[in-house]
Design a protein around this motif. Sequence first.
Motif, PDB file in Angstrom:
ATOM      1  N   GLY A   1      43.434  54.391  32.001  1.00  0.00           N
ATOM      2  CA  GLY A   1      43.770  53.351  31.034  1.00  0.00           C
ATOM      3  C   GLY A   1      44.709  52.316  31.632  1.00  0.00           C
ATOM      4  O   GLY A   1      44.539  51.103  31.444  1.00  0.00           O
ATOM      5  N   LYS A   2      45.705  52.789  32.392  1.00  0.00           N
ATOM      6  CA  LYS A   2      46.651  51.865  33.027  1.00  0.00           C
ATOM      7  C   LYS A   2      45.989  51.081  34.155  1.00  0.00           C
ATOM      8  O   LYS A   2      46.210  49.879  34.309  1.00  0.00           O
ATOM      9  N   ILE A   3      45.175  51.773  34.939  1.00  0.00           N
ATOM     10  CA  ILE A   3      44.501  51.112  36.059  1.00  0.00           C
ATOM     11  C   ILE A   3      43.531  50.051  35.553  1.00  0.00           C
ATOM     12  O   ILE A   3      43.461  48.933  36.076  1.00  0.00           O
ATOM     13  N   ARG A   4      42.764  50.400  34.506  1.00  0.00           N
ATOM     14  CA  ARG A   4      41.794  49.462  33.941  1.00  0.00           C
ATOM     15  C   ARG A   4      42.493  48.200  33.446  1.00  0.00           C
ATOM     16  O   ARG A   4      42.023  47.071  33.683  1.00  0.00           O
ATOM     17  N   SER A   5      43.618  48.375  32.748  1.00  0.00           N
ATOM     18  CA  SER A   5      44.362  47.214  32.254  1.00  0.00           C
ATOM     19  C   SER A   5      44.875  46.362  33.404  1.00  0.00           C
ATOM     20  O   SER A   5      44.864  45.128  33.339  1.00  0.00           O
ATOM     21  N   CYS A   6      45.304  47.035  34.465  1.00  0.00           N
ATOM     22  CA  CYS A   6      45.816  46.314  35.620  1.00  0.00           C
ATOM     23  C   CYS A   6      44.721  45.515  36.308  1.00  0.00           C
ATOM     24  O   CYS A   6      44.924  44.357  36.689  1.00  0.00           O
ATOM     25  N   VAL A   7      43.530  46.109  36.480  1.00  0.00           N
ATOM     26  CA  VAL A   7      42.412  45.400  37.095  1.00  0.00           C
ATOM     27  C   VAL A   7      42.015  44.201  36.244  1.00  0.00           C
ATOM     28  O   VAL A   7      41.775  43.096  36.759  1.00  0.00           O
ATOM     29  N   ARG A   8      41.939  44.396  34.934  1.00  0.00           N
ATOM     30  CA  ARG A   8      41.565  43.300  34.038  1.00  0.00           C
ATOM     31  C   ARG A   8      42.598  42.174  34.092  1.00  0.00           C
ATOM     32  O   ARG A   8      42.243  40.999  34.185  1.00  0.00           O
ATOM     33  N   ASP A   9      43.883  42.531  34.066  1.00  0.00           N
ATOM     34  CA  ASP A   9      44.937  41.518  34.058  1.00  0.00           C
ATOM     35  C   ASP A   9      45.038  40.779  35.389  1.00  0.00           C
ATOM     36  O   ASP A   9      45.566  39.665  35.444  1.00  0.00           O
ATOM     37  N   SER A  10      44.540  41.396  36.470  1.00  0.00           N
ATOM     38  CA  SER A  10      44.586  40.724  37.770  1.00  0.00           C
ATOM     39  C   SER A  10      43.570  39.588  37.872  1.00  0.00           C
ATOM     40  O   SER A  10      43.612  38.806  38.825  1.00  0.00           O
ATOM     41  N   ARG A  11      42.622  39.528  36.926  1.00  0.00           N
ATOM     42  CA  ARG A  11      41.605  38.473  36.887  1.00  0.00           C
ATOM     43  C   ARG A  11      40.735  38.464  38.136  1.00  0.00           C
ATOM     44  O   ARG A  11      40.249  37.403  38.570  1.00  0.00           O
ATOM     45  N   VAL A  12      40.543  39.634  38.725  1.00  0.00           N
ATOM     46  CA  VAL A  12      39.743  39.705  39.945  1.00  0.00           C
ATOM     47  C   VAL A  12      38.300  39.296  39.681  1.00  0.00           C
ATOM     48  O   VAL A  12      37.636  38.728  40.560  1.00  0.00           O
ATOM     49  N   CYS A  13      37.802  39.547  38.463  1.00  0.00           N
ATOM     50  CA  CYS A  13      36.411  39.203  38.163  1.00  0.00           C
ATOM     51  C   CYS A  13      36.238  37.703  37.893  1.00  0.00           C
ATOM     52  O   CYS A  13      35.238  37.108  38.302  1.00  0.00           O
ATOM     53  N   SER A  14      37.194  37.102  37.210  1.00  0.00           N
ATOM     54  CA  SER A  14      37.090  35.661  36.949  1.00  0.00           C
ATOM     55  C   SER A  14      37.188  34.866  38.250  1.00  0.00           C
ATOM     56  O   SER A  14      36.610  33.779  38.370  1.00  0.00           O
ATOM     57  N   LYS A  15      37.890  35.420  39.252  1.00  0.00           N
ATOM     58  CA  LYS A  15      37.996  34.753  40.549  1.00  0.00           C
ATOM     59  C   LYS A  15      36.704  34.871  41.353  1.00  0.00           C
ATOM     60  O   LYS A  15      36.578  34.247  42.411  1.00  0.00           O
ATOM     61  N   LEU A  16      35.765  35.652  40.846  1.00  0.00           N
ATOM     62  CA  LEU A  16      34.498  35.863  41.538  1.00  0.00           C
ATOM     63  C   LEU A  16      33.577  34.647  41.426  1.00  0.00           C
ATOM     64  O   LEU A  16      32.674  34.470  42.239  1.00  0.00           O
ATOM     65  N   ARG A  17      33.800  33.824  40.436  1.00  0.00           N
ATOM     66  CA  ARG A  17      32.899  32.705  40.171  1.00  0.00           C
ATOM     67  C   ARG A  17      33.004  31.617  41.227  1.00  0.00           C
ATOM     68  O   ARG A  17      34.084  31.305  41.717  1.00  0.00           O
ATOM     69  N   ARG A  18      31.823  31.022  41.549  1.00  0.00           N
ATOM     70  CA  ARG A  18      31.749  29.942  42.525  1.00  0.00           C
ATOM     71  C   ARG A  18      30.894  28.809  41.985  1.00  0.00           C
ATOM     72  O   ARG A  18      29.927  29.044  41.275  1.00  0.00           O
ATOM     73  N   ILE A  19      31.280  27.613  42.365  1.00  0.00           N
ATOM     74  CA  ILE A  19      30.499  26.423  42.019  1.00  0.00           C
ATOM     75  C   ILE A  19      29.968  25.835  43.322  1.00  0.00           C
ATOM     76  O   ILE A  19      30.733  25.549  44.247  1.00  0.00           O
ATOM     77  N   VAL A  20      28.660  25.695  43.412  1.00  0.00           N
ATOM     78  CA  VAL A  20      28.030  25.147  44.616  1.00  0.00           C
ATOM     79  C   VAL A  20      27.264  23.883  44.232  1.00  0.00           C
ATOM     80  O   VAL A  20      26.327  23.936  43.435  1.00  0.00           O
TER      81      VAL A  20
ATOM     82  N   VAL B   1      42.574  59.419  39.494  1.00  0.00           N
ATOM     83  CA  VAL B   1      42.134  58.080  39.094  1.00  0.00           C
ATOM     84  C   VAL B   1      41.252  58.131  37.857  1.00  0.00           C
ATOM     85  O   VAL B   1      41.375  57.303  36.954  1.00  0.00           O
ATOM     86  N   ALA B   2      40.339  59.106  37.796  1.00  0.00           N
ATOM     87  CA  ALA B   2      39.382  59.186  36.702  1.00  0.00           C
ATOM     88  C   ALA B   2      39.977  59.749  35.414  1.00  0.00           C
ATOM     89  O   ALA B   2      39.354  59.644  34.353  1.00  0.00           O
ATOM     90  N   SER B   3      41.161  60.336  35.483  1.00  0.00           N
ATOM     91  CA  SER B   3      41.751  60.941  34.289  1.00  0.00           C
ATOM     92  C   SER B   3      42.097  59.870  33.259  1.00  0.00           C
ATOM     93  O   SER B   3      42.412  58.722  33.597  1.00  0.00           O
ATOM     94  N   ASP B   4      42.025  60.244  32.005  1.00  0.00           N
ATOM     95  CA  ASP B   4      42.327  59.306  30.916  1.00  0.00           C
ATOM     96  C   ASP B   4      43.766  58.799  31.012  1.00  0.00           C
ATOM     97  O   ASP B   4      44.056  57.649  30.666  1.00  0.00           O
ATOM     98  N   GLU B   5      44.661  59.662  31.477  1.00  0.00           N
ATOM     99  CA  GLU B   5      46.078  59.295  31.550  1.00  0.00           C
ATOM    100  C   GLU B   5      46.302  58.108  32.477  1.00  0.00           C
ATOM    101  O   GLU B   5      47.072  57.188  32.146  1.00  0.00           O
ATOM    102  N   TYR B   6      45.614  58.094  33.615  1.00  0.00           N
ATOM    103  CA  TYR B   6      45.832  57.038  34.599  1.00  0.00           C
ATOM    104  C   TYR B   6      44.826  55.903  34.489  1.00  0.00           C
ATOM    105  O   TYR B   6      45.166  54.748  34.750  1.00  0.00           O
TER     106      TYR B   6
END
Length: 287
Positions: free
Chosen positions: A135-154, A128-133
């Motif tokens: 880069g692909k994993i990071r792009s996948c996490v970013r494209d999944s928008r998991v962080c933008s879905k973290l936001r909440r309005i109360v 997982v930590a290798s540069d080869e993998y």
Amino acid sequence: MKMRTSNHLIGLLNFLTFLLSIPILGSGIWLSTRANNTDCLNFLQWPLIIIGVSIMVISLAGFAGACYRNTLLMRLYLIIMFLIIAVLIGFIIFAYVVTDKGSGRFVPNRSYLDYYIQDYSGWLEERVASDEYWGKIRSCVRDSRVCSKLRRIVGGVPESADMFYIRKLTPIQSGCCKPPTECDYIYENETIWKPGMGLIGTNADCTRWSNDQESLCYACDSCKAGVLASLKKSWRKVSVINIVVMIILIIVYIIAYAAYRNNRRMDNDEPFGGARMTKARPSRIHL
């Protein structure tokens, strides 16, 4: 009657193993879905899919061999089933070994955990930590928008820091969408943090954090650790299903072997329970 019962039983059990192959196949597909959405690792679900399809096919062969009393088909079934059981056992051991180490760390006054790459080691961590993998994993996490879905309005406004601190974050959200707690960043919203008044912590991730929504902590070791923690959780759930299926397959294999021996006796015109070899001219004297 006993021979027919044994063959009918193995036919029924193979139909059940055919049904059991569905959860294994489903587990592989589920992991693939998880990989696309969160873990972004798609190199470990294929063995599960292959095992599930293999059990499905060989169960049909065993069902046909038992019902039609085809000894050759039963022999092939036993050989392949033995290999499948061996592979499944090896796969379960492998899954536990590669996900053995590492877990989140408790943080004072927080409900979520922080994740550190140094808590993990072994083949999976290196991959997982290798540069080869990564880069692909990071792009996948970013494209999944998991962080933008973290936001909440109360109540029409973004949630406060106190509300965020008591949230149960997933490993991906904690590791990739916020800076490590020890860096002493000040919360503005779920994905925007400002440096505190003191010095930034010694953790290298403290300088890797960025409020750029395309960067955040995707380059952080904590993000890699979050991916590993998420993967471990998913694979432990799948392993429970695999262990149950493996036990059932072993039971089916034992009964299938008994049915195979019955078929051979019938092919050789041997009476059930009789000896294979008899004397052409038995002695008149019996002990």
